[in-house]
Design an enzyme around this catalytic site. Structure first.
Site, PDB file in Angstrom:
ATOM      1  N   CYS A 111       0.831  -1.197   0.000  1.00 48.21           N
ATOM      2  CA  CYS A 111       0.000   0.000   0.000  1.00 48.21           C
ATOM      3  C   CYS A 111       0.873   1.257   0.000  1.00 48.21           C
ATOM      4  O   CYS A 111       1.920   1.291   0.629  1.00 48.21           O
ATOM      5  CB  CYS A 111      -0.944   0.086   1.179  1.00 48.21           C
ATOM      6  SG  CYS A 111      -2.064  -1.301   1.298  1.00 48.21           S
ATOM      7  N   LYS A 121       5.835  -4.392  -4.042  1.00 50.17           N
ATOM      8  CA  LYS A 121       7.285  -4.201  -3.923  1.00 50.17           C
ATOM      9  C   LYS A 121       7.765  -4.278  -2.477  1.00 50.17           C
ATOM     10  O   LYS A 121       8.832  -4.812  -2.203  1.00 50.17           O
ATOM     11  CB  LYS A 121       7.634  -2.836  -4.523  1.00 50.17           C
ATOM     12  CG  LYS A 121       9.111  -2.549  -4.616  1.00 50.17           C
ATOM     13  CD  LYS A 121       9.685  -3.152  -5.867  1.00 50.17           C
ATOM     14  CE  LYS A 121      11.189  -3.049  -5.913  1.00 50.17           C
ATOM     15  NZ  LYS A 121      11.751  -4.163  -6.676  1.00 50.17           N
ATOM     16  N   ARG A 147       3.883  -0.208  -4.835  1.00 47.92           N
ATOM     17  CA  ARG A 147       3.614  -0.747  -3.502  1.00 47.92           C
ATOM     18  C   ARG A 147       2.305  -1.538  -3.440  1.00 47.92           C
ATOM     19  O   ARG A 147       2.000  -2.176  -2.430  1.00 47.92           O
ATOM     20  CB  ARG A 147       3.552   0.399  -2.493  1.00 47.92           C
ATOM     21  CG  ARG A 147       4.818   1.198  -2.404  1.00 47.92           C
ATOM     22  CD  ARG A 147       4.688   2.284  -1.370  1.00 47.92           C
ATOM     23  NE  ARG A 147       4.618   1.726  -0.037  1.00 47.92           N
ATOM     24  CZ  ARG A 147       5.663   1.469   0.730  1.00 47.92           C
ATOM     25  NH1 ARG A 147       6.868   1.728   0.302  1.00 47.92           N
ATOM     26  NH2 ARG A 147       5.516   0.963   1.933  1.00 47.92           N
ATOM     27  N   LYS A 203      12.264 -15.287 -10.789  1.00 43.87           N
ATOM     28  CA  LYS A 203      11.883 -14.268 -11.786  1.00 43.87           C
ATOM     29  C   LYS A 203      10.846 -14.845 -12.742  1.00 43.87           C
ATOM     30  O   LYS A 203       9.855 -14.188 -13.075  1.00 43.87           O
ATOM     31  CB  LYS A 203      13.093 -13.776 -12.597  1.00 43.87           C
ATOM     32  CG  LYS A 203      14.150 -12.980 -11.861  1.00 43.87           C
ATOM     33  CD  LYS A 203      13.691 -11.649 -11.343  1.00 43.87           C
ATOM     34  CE  LYS A 203      13.139 -11.756  -9.982  1.00 43.87           C
ATOM     35  NZ  LYS A 203      13.640 -11.096  -8.851  1.00 43.87           N
ATOM     36  N   ASN A 250      -1.692   1.994   5.831  1.00 40.62           N
ATOM     37  CA  ASN A 250      -0.804   0.979   5.275  1.00 40.62           C
ATOM     38  C   ASN A 250      -0.408   0.059   6.417  1.00 40.62           C
ATOM     39  O   ASN A 250       0.057   0.537   7.444  1.00 40.62           O
ATOM     40  CB  ASN A 250       0.443   1.648   4.680  1.00 40.62           C
ATOM     41  CG  ASN A 250       1.526   0.645   4.360  1.00 40.62           C
ATOM     42  OD1 ASN A 250       1.243  -0.507   4.044  1.00 40.62           O
ATOM     43  ND2 ASN A 250       2.777   1.071   4.432  1.00 40.62           N
ATOM     44  N   GLY A 251      -0.613  -1.242   6.254  1.00 42.60           N
ATOM     45  CA  GLY A 251      -0.240  -2.175   7.319  1.00 42.60           C
ATOM     46  C   GLY A 251      -1.423  -3.018   7.723  1.00 42.60           C
ATOM     47  O   GLY A 251      -2.358  -3.210   6.934  1.00 42.60           O
ATOM     48  N   GLU A 311       7.450 -15.155 -10.969  1.00 45.15           N
ATOM     49  CA  GLU A 311       6.833 -13.864 -10.640  1.00 45.15           C
ATOM     50  C   GLU A 311       6.201 -13.178 -11.823  1.00 45.15           C
ATOM     51  O   GLU A 311       5.132 -12.601 -11.710  1.00 45.15           O
ATOM     52  CB  GLU A 311       7.906 -12.895 -10.131  1.00 45.15           C
ATOM     53  CG  GLU A 311       8.297 -13.041  -8.729  1.00 45.15           C
ATOM     54  CD  GLU A 311       9.361 -12.015  -8.399  1.00 45.15           C
ATOM     55  OE1 GLU A 311       9.081 -11.144  -7.586  1.00 45.15           O
ATOM     56  OE2 GLU A 311      10.478 -12.079  -8.953  1.00 45.15           O
ATOM     57  N   TRP A 370      -2.799  -2.779  -1.691  1.00 45.94           N
ATOM     58  CA  TRP A 370      -2.452  -4.187  -1.878  1.00 45.94           C
ATOM     59  C   TRP A 370      -3.294  -4.918  -0.845  1.00 45.94           C
ATOM     60  O   TRP A 370      -3.066  -4.790   0.360  1.00 45.94           O
ATOM     61  CB  TRP A 370      -0.968  -4.416  -1.635  1.00 45.94           C
ATOM     62  CG  TRP A 370      -0.515  -5.809  -1.915  1.00 45.94           C
ATOM     63  CD1 TRP A 370      -0.127  -6.318  -3.122  1.00 45.94           C
ATOM     64  CD2 TRP A 370      -0.382  -6.884  -0.982  1.00 45.94           C
ATOM     65  NE1 TRP A 370       0.232  -7.638  -2.993  1.00 45.94           N
ATOM     66  CE2 TRP A 370       0.089  -8.018  -1.696  1.00 45.94           C
ATOM     67  CE3 TRP A 370      -0.606  -7.015   0.383  1.00 45.94           C
ATOM     68  CZ2 TRP A 370       0.326  -9.249  -1.089  1.00 45.94           C
ATOM     69  CZ3 TRP A 370      -0.369  -8.246   0.989  1.00 45.94           C
ATOM     70  CH2 TRP A 370       0.090  -9.336   0.260  1.00 45.94           C
TER      71      TRP A 370
HETATM   72  C1  F6R Z   1      11.328 -10.726  -5.942  1.00 48.15           C
HETATM   73  C2  F6R Z   1      11.261  -9.754  -4.890  1.00 48.15           C
HETATM   74  C3  F6R Z   1      10.898 -10.233  -3.529  1.00 48.15           C
HETATM   75  C4  F6R Z   1      11.719  -9.484  -2.476  1.00 48.15           C
HETATM   76  C5  F6R Z   1      11.240  -9.838  -1.070  1.00 48.15           C
HETATM   77  C6  F6R Z   1      12.096  -9.189  -0.007  1.00 48.15           C
HETATM   78  O1  F6R Z   1      11.621 -10.127  -7.163  1.00 48.15           O
HETATM   79  O2  F6R Z   1      11.471  -8.605  -5.085  1.00 48.15           O
HETATM   80  O3  F6R Z   1      11.056 -11.611  -3.384  1.00 48.15           O
HETATM   81  O4  F6R Z   1      13.061  -9.831  -2.635  1.00 48.15           O
HETATM   82  O5  F6R Z   1       9.917  -9.421  -0.931  1.00 48.15           O
HETATM   83  O6  F6R Z   1      12.075  -7.799  -0.130  1.00 48.15           O
HETATM   84  P1  F6R Z   1      13.163  -6.897   0.557  1.00 48.15           P
HETATM   85  O7  F6R Z   1      14.462  -7.162  -0.099  1.00 48.15           O
HETATM   86  O8  F6R Z   1      12.689  -5.500   0.359  1.00 48.15           O
HETATM   87  O9  F6R Z   1      13.207  -7.297   2.002  1.00 48.15           O
END
Ligand code: F6R
Length: 610
Positions: A2, A605, A27, A487, A100-101, A490, A74
């Site tokens: 979010c 993200k 997000r 990848k 958010n949360g 996803e 989200w």
């Molecule tokens: C995959 C991806 C996710 C993040 C995971 C951890 O492309 O981006 O698997 O790697 O959500 O996110 P961070 O690194 O922000 O803790």
């Protein structure tokens, strides 16, 4: 998860808020909404789906209104729908909130509020905040927002506006991100800096439990009891263009091509005049580094794969015993952590809830916690004893690419630094590997400028209709195979498994049939011959082999159905180049399937929920 943006100033805020949402769309993008204070009430707009849908109906908000809040969602509680989209309002229509949360005790709060006569119009946890504020309001939005906070459990950031206080936004944060943007006669509150980067670069990062009152004149920050707290303003040097596609068809493709620069930036000023890695900010002096007896790496998703590379390098170079743990598992085990433990938390966002929880657990048990993150001011940087920043720049594509590569580089640099400090590599060996690292950005730049993307696309489009992929690697190439598979899953939605090649015969080989595509990461390494035996096992079952191999390896070219050559490097540095064709492969498979690469379904993200 979010994105939130709020604006208070003199300008009409509809378009400012919408532009902010655009920058936060990474997000979450299943629904969105805007609420603007106007003529003694709110103008409210919601839409389902990504922001194109909100943009299409934006004119319905009309002109007027200089204070507002907006949200891109989200979904956690309640499916994507107009009713569940934020902002949410109370029964009287006098308060609007975005959150958010997660409010963990929302069911009991909802039941209590219902019993008192409140009517709910959504299935979300967030809506309770609007009703709690309504119930507590006695002329001060700030006090009512705090009263709501005191009853809520979970982790969240929320912003509230009130019809009766038309020039004010109140925000409170608890373990999820919030940043303030300060400007002349107008101010911003948001989940992340890109939301207002086009308007201001002066930012403040509030801490947990801070209550923020934003007006056009400035921001007041207090604790929950109303005592002012000082939070320093910082000026960020982020490049606004980073948030644009710069001629590429997607952010992901742009970010893949930015990797040489991200690597060069991450290396910059971290190599001493005598050619060895020099790191600061780790919070560890040479003696503390020598005394580390146990390393635990915690991370999620792609960052976990970078952690696996770190394990191989720390063990081989620095002779440190290393465990790599998925943060969501680690936090609910009873891990054995001693005071001589170093916990390395890898998180590009620095906001991943599970990774933060794992860090806290390790810290409470006496470990020294080091965060490897891309985001200055993120929660991980506040909770860690030391920080190693990657310098990938802003990554918008939801599938991580350049942040992964810089995490891998950071782990290699850290391993070399520790090996040097602990005397397990000679200074000459450290210099040689460091020199190897310094060459990687140029090597990768040449590789990409030499038309790598077009070559990989030629292969990928032949396989875009595949129903399944298997990815194999061994030793340093195993994390690469795992990341390549992630990848593919996803963004192409094609079921893909990844395995240690030597483990294949213990089960996954049963999946193979005539024509099954198998991606093998077969760059030069000490286990190359072993890996080739596994390739033969695959071929013997009629599968098609798509091999990432060191350029000039003729025998591999003859053995594989398709070859994706990468520049030769030392095997310890090979993940930095070998992952790139797999990123491109996943990209083009998804593209030729017609998928929305930058915004894969069901993902976001920044994962600030458990
Ligand atoms: C995959 C991806 C996710 C993040 C995971 C951890 O492309 O981006 O698997 O790697 O959500 O996110 P961070 O690194 O922000 O803790």
């Amino acid at each position: 998860m979010c994105g939130i943006i709020g604006y208070v100033g003199d300008r009409e805020c509809r378009d400012i808020l919408f532009r902010g949402l655009r920058k936060l769309e990474y997000r979450g993008y299943d629904s969105a909404g805007i609420s603007i204070v106007h003529e003694g009430g709110f103008k409210l707009l919601h839409s389902v789906g990504n922001l194109d849908n909100l943009e299409a109906v934006l004119p319905e908000l009309g002109d007027g209104g200089t204070v507002g809040i907006a949200h891109t969602r989200w979904a956690t509680h309640g499916r994507p729908s107009n009713e569940n989209a934020h902002p949410h309002t109370d029964c009287t229509g006098k308060f609007a909130i975005v959150l958010n949360g997660i409010v963990e005790n929302y069911l009991s709060l909802r039941a209590e509020l219902r019993a008192e006569g409140h009517t709910f119009s959504s299935e979300t946890d967030a809506e309770v905040v609007a009703h709690l504020i309504e119930r507590a309001y006695k002329g001060s939005l700030r006090d009512a927002a705090v009263a709501a906070y005191r009853l809520m459990e979970g982790h969240f950031t929320y912003c509230a506006i009130a019809v009766d206080e038309p020039g004010v936004i109140v925000g409170i944060r608890k373990e999820t991100p919030m940043v303030l943007g300060l400007s002349e006669g107008e101010n911003f509150i948001a989940s992340a800096i890109p939301a207002f980067l086009a308007e201001t670069r002066t930012v403040i990062f509030p801490e947990d439990g801070d209550v923020v009152v934003v007006t056009r004149k400035g921001v007041e920050i207090t604790d929950l009891d109303g005592t002012p707290v000082a939070r320093e303003a910082q000026v960020v040097d982020w490049d606004e263009e980073a948030a644009e596609k710069a001629g590429y068809e997607t952010f992901m493709l742009k970010e893949i091509h930015e990797q040489p620069t991200s690597l060069a930036d991450t290396l910059s000023e971290r190599v001493s005049s005598d050619g060895r890695v020099a790191l600061d900010g780790l919070g560890l002096d040479p003696e503390a580094i020598r005394n580390v007896r146990q390393v635990i790496i915690v991370a999620c998703g792609t960052s976990y794969h970078a952690g696996l590379v770190g394990k191989y390098a720390l063990e081989r170079w620095a002779r440190m015993p290393v465990e790599v743990e998925v943060a969501s598992e680690f936090r609910y085990r009873d891990p054995v952590i001693g005071p001589d433990c170093l916990c390395i938390a890898i998180s590009q966002s620095g906001e991943t809830a599970d990774t933060l929880a794992a860090m806290r657990l390790a810290r409470q048990a006496g470990a020294h916690v080091l965060a490897v993150t891309n985001i200055v001011g993120s929660q991980a940087t506040r909770e860690a004893d030391g920080v190693l920043f990657t310098r990938a720049g802003l990554e918008i594509g939801v599938a991580a690419t350049k942040t992964f590569l810089t995490q891998v580089l950071a782990m290699l640099m850290l391993s070399l630094y520790f090996a040097d400090q602990r005397g397990h590599l000679t200074p000459a060996q450290v210099r040689e590997y460091t020199e190897g690292l310094r060459h990687i950005p140029a090597t990768l730049r040449d590789y990409l400028e030499d038309g790598a993307a077009a070559k990989v696309e030629g292969v990928a489009k032949k396989y875009a209709a595949s129903r399944f992929f298997l990815c194999l690697g061994r030793n340093m190439s195993l994390p690469v195979a795992l990341e390549g598979a992630l990848k593919l899953k996803e963004i192409s939605y094609i079921p893909t498994d990844a395995y240690a090649a030597g483990e294949m015969k213990h089960g996954p080989i049963a999946l193979l049939e005539e024509g099954s595509p198998v991606l093998v990461v077969a760059t030069d390494s000490r286990v190359y011959d072993k890996l080739i035996s596994n390739v033969q096992e695959v071929r013997a079952r009629g599968a098609r082999v798509i091999a990432v191999g060191s350029e000039g390896n003729e025998s591999l070219s003859q053995m594989a159905d398709e070859i994706l050559p990468v520049p030769r490097t030392d095997e310890m540095l090979a993940p930095l180049v070998a992952i790139v064709p797999l990123q491109l492969f996943a990209y083009y498979v998804a593209k030729h399937k017609g998928e929305k690469v930058d915004q894969p379904r069901n993902l976001a993200k920044t994962v600030t929920v458990e």
